[in-house]
Design a protein around this motif. Structure first.
Motif, short mmCIF file in Angstrom:
data_model
loop_
_atom_site.label_atom_id
_atom_site.label_comp_id
_atom_site.label_asym_id
_atom_site.label_seq_id
_atom_site.Cartn_x
_atom_site.Cartn_y
_atom_site.Cartn_z
N GLU A 266 0.92 -1.16 -0.11
CA GLU A 266 0.02 -0.18 0.08
C GLU A 266 0.84 1.21 -0.02
N MET A 267 0.67 2.26 -1.00
CA MET A 267 1.39 3.50 -1.01
C MET A 267 0.47 4.41 -0.38
N THR A 268 0.81 4.67 1.12
CA THR A 268 0.08 5.61 1.82
C THR A 268 0.43 7.01 1.56
N ALA A 269 -0.40 7.97 1.66
CA ALA A 269 -0.01 9.24 1.55
C ALA A 269 1.17 9.71 1.81
N GLU A 270 1.68 9.24 3.15
CA GLU A 270 3.11 9.44 3.70
C GLU A 270 4.06 8.95 2.91
N ILE A 271 3.95 7.80 2.26
CA ILE A 271 4.92 7.17 1.51
C ILE A 271 4.94 7.87 0.20
N VAL A 272 4.07 8.36 -0.38
CA VAL A 272 3.90 9.08 -1.76
C VAL A 272 4.78 10.33 -1.34
N GLN A 273 4.24 10.96 -0.32
CA GLN A 273 4.98 12.18 -0.07
C GLN A 273 6.53 12.25 0.35
N SER A 274 6.75 11.19 0.93
CA SER A 274 8.39 10.92 1.05
C SER A 274 9.05 10.77 -0.24
N ILE A 275 8.43 9.79 -0.91
CA ILE A 275 9.14 9.63 -2.24
C ILE A 275 9.26 10.86 -3.03
N SER A 276 8.22 11.70 -3.02
CA SER A 276 8.29 12.87 -3.64
C SER A 276 9.38 13.88 -3.18
N GLU A 277 9.57 13.88 -1.75
CA GLU A 277 10.52 14.79 -1.40
C GLU A 277 12.18 14.16 -1.71
N ARG A 278 12.14 13.03 -1.69
CA ARG A 278 13.56 12.48 -2.20
C ARG A 278 13.91 12.64 -3.67
N TYR A 279 13.00 12.85 -4.62
CA TYR A 279 12.99 13.24 -5.77
C TYR A 279 13.50 14.47 -6.04
N ILE A 280 12.79 15.29 -4.93
CA ILE A 280 13.17 16.90 -4.96
C ILE A 280 14.61 17.17 -4.68
N GLU A 281 15.06 16.18 -3.44
CA GLU A 281 16.48 16.24 -2.97
C GLU A 281 17.23 15.82 -4.06
N LEU A 282 16.92 14.73 -4.91
CA LEU A 282 17.72 14.35 -6.06
C LEU A 282 17.94 15.59 -7.11
N GLU A 284 17.89 18.75 -6.38
CA GLU A 284 18.75 19.86 -5.96
C GLU A 284 20.20 19.50 -5.75
N GLN A 285 20.36 18.18 -5.64
CA GLN A 285 21.82 17.79 -5.34
C GLN A 285 22.35 17.71 -6.64
N ILE A 286 21.73 17.25 -7.75
CA ILE A 286 22.32 16.97 -9.22
C ILE A 286 22.56 18.28 -9.88
N THR A 287 21.39 19.36 -9.69
CA THR A 287 21.79 20.48 -10.60
C THR A 287 22.17 21.64 -9.45
N GLY A 288 22.35 21.51 -8.09
CA GLY A 288 22.74 22.66 -7.45
C GLY A 288 21.71 23.73 -7.42
N GLU A 289 20.45 23.66 -7.84
CA GLU A 289 19.64 24.73 -8.03
C GLU A 289 18.66 24.37 -6.89
N LYS A 290 17.65 25.36 -6.58
CA LYS A 290 16.49 25.15 -5.59
C LYS A 290 15.51 24.64 -6.56
N PHE A 291 14.68 23.70 -6.14
CA PHE A 291 13.51 23.31 -6.82
C PHE A 291 12.39 24.24 -6.84
N ALA A 292 11.82 24.68 -7.74
CA ALA A 292 10.62 25.58 -7.75
C ALA A 292 9.40 24.78 -8.12
N LYS A 293 8.49 24.64 -7.17
CA LYS A 293 7.26 24.06 -7.39
C LYS A 293 6.37 25.19 -8.22
N PRO A 294 5.58 24.52 -9.05
CA PRO A 294 4.74 25.37 -9.98
C PRO A 294 3.61 25.98 -9.03
N ASP A 295 2.77 27.13 -9.34
CA ASP A 295 1.74 27.48 -8.91
C ASP A 295 0.52 26.58 -8.68
#
Length: 314
Positions: A266-282, A284-295
């Motif tokens: 089961e992919m709970t809301a918490e699991i989905v959010q934690s994977i999303s946060e890890r991708y954003i970390e990826l 920022e680490q690879i590009t050296g830029e701050k991730f910008a969430k669209p409006d």
């Protein structure tokens, strides 16, 4: 959360549609490709039931950044990136090989070496190496692009002798691959990373070779953290990786490896959010830029509008 699970657009001049594991690809006038990088996520050849917010944007923006940063080495397919999750480019006739290049003995190459084989795709490897060691020089280990089933290793000699790629073109593909890997490694090092291995795909329009698809994303590449690499090698410890390995690990820990009869946990809301946060970390680490969430607007409407606006200008 507002994510792209699937798209059902109908654009002016649309001549084909293809739904991949992660990408929805629209063909326009048999001339342009519109690639929407969805938030679907796959592991063990299975698309998981929940989309991961911002994952598509992460992959698309990393690829766009590296394609732009290597355009002086080889022209690429990109015409426009009209939305964080969309790339529009020219249709190229793809070469039926993927150019895999490895600077370190990891993954598939290590498994082959560990099984006693000292040749990978016709390339000879020295004795005495251990997992994740740096290779004397980067090696190219191409694979055939299978339309069905898994890609298979193939040697340079077989590619040329079987007429899969002409000798002249293949030499160019090798030179481009080496130069791209060198550039990618330099950019990674500046971010405290090691580009361990990666793959490139190329296509042709007329006599011109273009770099196509994505490059240097965590889905197509393996990264180690530079800090502590040598100490971990000396102690025979696993390297700290920057990849989507954490998703596979979570699945394995919950009894899923894509085998018959296994059920995706089961992919709970918490699991989905934690994977999303890890991708954003990826990102920022690879590009050296701050991730910008669209409006916070309807993401499908935003994507469709951006594509239509661009297509009217082509």
């Amino acid at each position: 959360m507002n994510s792209i699970n699937e798209t059902h657009f109908n654009f002016p001049g649309q001549t084909a549609f293809y739904k991949g594991k992660v990408r929805d690809v629209y063909t326009i006038d048999n001339k342009y490709l519109v690639m929407v990088v969805s938030d679907r996520i796959s592991a063990f050849d299975v698309v998981l039931p929940e989309a991961i917010p911002y994952k598509g944007q992460v992959l698309n923006q990393i690829a766009a950044k590296f394609l732009a940063a290597t355009a002086d080495i080889v022209p690429n397919w990109v015409i426009s990136v009209p939305d964080p999750s969309v790339t529009i480019g020219r249709i190229c006739e793809p070469f039926k090989v993927e150019m895999v290049i490895r600077g370190y003995l990891a993954g598939h190459a290590w498994r082959e070496y560990n099984a006693g084989r000292r040749q990978v795709c016709g390339v000879q490897l020295p004795e005495g190496l251990k997992e994740n060691d740096i290779l004397p020089e980067p090696i190219i280990t191409p694979t055939t692009k299978a339309s069905v089933g898994h890609d298979e290793d193939i040697s340079r000699e077989d590619i040329i002798s079987k007429g899969i790629v002409s000798s002249d073109d293949y030499v160019k593909l090798e030179n481009y691959t080496q130069a791209l890997y060198k550039r990618g490694s330099e950019i990674a090092k500046a971010q405290g990373l090691i580009l361990v291995d990666t793959k490139y795909e190329f296509g042709k329009v007329g006599d011109t070779i273009y770099l196509i698809d994505e490059i240097h994303t965590p889905d197509s590449s393996r990264y180690f953290y530079l800090n502590g690499y040598e100490e971990r090698q000396e102690k025979n410890e696993p390297q700290k990786q920057l990849s989507k390995e954490f998703v596979r690990k979570w699945l394995i820990e919950n009894g899923f490896q894509g085998k018959d009869g296994q059920v995706v946990p089961e992919m709970t809301a918490e699991i989905v959010q934690s994977i999303s946060e890890r991708y954003i970390e990826l990102f920022e680490q690879i590009t050296g830029e701050k991730f910008a969430k669209p409006d916070n607007q309807n993401v499908l409407n935003r994507v469709e509008l951006a594509i239509n606006n661009t297509l009217t200008q082509l």
